[in-house]
Design an enzyme around this catalytic site. Structure first.
Site, PDB file in Angstrom:
ATOM      1  N   GLU A 111      23.879  -0.229  32.090  1.00 35.05           N
ATOM      2  CA  GLU A 111      22.753  -0.191  31.151  1.00 35.05           C
ATOM      3  C   GLU A 111      21.564  -0.981  31.682  1.00 35.05           C
ATOM      4  OE1 GLU A 111      22.802   1.758  28.724  1.00 35.05           O
ATOM      5  OE2 GLU A 111      24.917   2.066  28.243  1.00 35.05           O
ATOM      6  N   ASN A 160      17.998   0.572  32.762  1.00 35.48           N
ATOM      7  CA  ASN A 160      16.730   0.115  32.169  1.00 35.48           C
ATOM      8  C   ASN A 160      15.682  -0.144  33.243  1.00 35.48           C
ATOM      9  OD1 ASN A 160      17.463   0.263  29.505  1.00 35.48           O
ATOM     10  ND2 ASN A 160      17.826  -1.927  29.234  1.00 35.48           N
ATOM     11  N   ARG A 204      17.370   9.420  26.117  1.00 39.20           N
ATOM     12  CA  ARG A 204      17.919   8.072  26.080  1.00 39.20           C
ATOM     13  C   ARG A 204      18.296   7.753  24.638  1.00 39.20           C
ATOM     14  NH1 ARG A 204      20.062   7.619  29.961  1.00 39.20           N
ATOM     15  NH2 ARG A 204      20.335   5.422  29.538  1.00 39.20           N
TER      16      ARG A 204
END
Lengths: 98, 155
Positions: free
Chosen positions: B51, B55, B119
């Site tokens: 994650e 990002n 997303r």
């Protein structure tokens, strides 16, 4: 990699390998190509052969749900165990699990 | 609490290409494996790293490919007396990208600035839930540093 089992009204998409941001778009395209041609009443995403999944898997589920809603279809999740189940539960999508 | 000692560490610099998402989480998981983690702990660590790195790629370096620095450390407690002093895995992931203007909003589950690309807006929720500590430091146009720690259960 996606294995599609098409029985007319119902399509099962068996996803294998890792679901992350890198792989999600390929998986998405494979499933959407089938949805576009067949507009099934029910799509079952089978996570039984998923080795790893992060929140990209949730984006994949919600995105397919949106596509299905376009023609009144429904989505369910099968064989989400262990780690995949943990992510699905965190996202509040337990109600989609078969 | 007893004094922590950095028992082992590594630093990795990778370009923010999506192919490196799998590499980054696998590298940290391989490093963590010397602590003999459970399968669940390893999967938690892999998801949290995935994650954070995603990002960097999707948000911090949306229109470019920049550097992502990953540091991992094993913190141990030589004078360990209680279970609360079990070893910690420390992970720091840093980019020099666009930064986050509103960290509270960014951490809100289901919030995403990404209209396209599907997303889910759950990146920080996964990091927060699967790790024991999460800290985000960010400044617009300067970049973002996230640090996460997970306490590994003693066997």
């Amino acid at each position: 990699m996606v294995e599609i089992i098409n029985s007319g009204e119902q399509i099962t998409a068996g996803i294998a390998g890792d679901i992350d941001h890198h792989t999600a778009s390929g998986i998405r395209n494979e499933i959407d190509a089938v949805l576009e041609n067949t507009t099934p009443q029910l799509l079952i995403l089978d996570f039984g052969r998923v080795k790893f999944m992060d929140s990209s898997g949730i984006g994949l589920i919600l995105g397919r749900q949106r596509v299905l809603q376009g023609f009144g279809g429904q989505l369910l999740i099968k064989n989400a165990t262990g780690h995949a189940e943990k992510i699905v539960k965190l996202a509040g999508l337990s109600n989609l699990m078969l | 609490m007893a004094k922590a000692v950095i028992k082992n560490h590594f630093k990795l610099n990778i370009p923010g290409r999506s192919q490196n998402e799998a590499f980054a989480r696998t590298a940290v998981a391989a490093f963590a494996s010397q602590l003999d983690p459970t399968v669940e702990e390893i999967n938690d660590i892999k998801a949290a790293v995935s994650e954070a790195v995603t990002n960097c790629i999707v948000h911090a370096y949306a229109d470019t490919i920049g550097n992502i620095e990953i540091v991992a450390r094993i913190l141990e407690f030589p004078e360990r007396t209680t279970d609360s002093d079990s070893p910690w895995l420390y992970i720091r992931i840093r980019d020099k990208g666009c930064g986050i203007a509103d960290i509270v909003q960014a951490k809100t589950p289901l919030f995403t600035t990404c209209a396209e690309g599907e997303r889910a807006g759950l990146g920080f929720a996964v990091m927060e839930n699967f790790m024991d500590k999460l800290h985000v430091r960010s400044k617009p146009d300067c970049g973002t540093t996230i640090t996460m720690q997970k306490r590994l259960q003693l066997k």
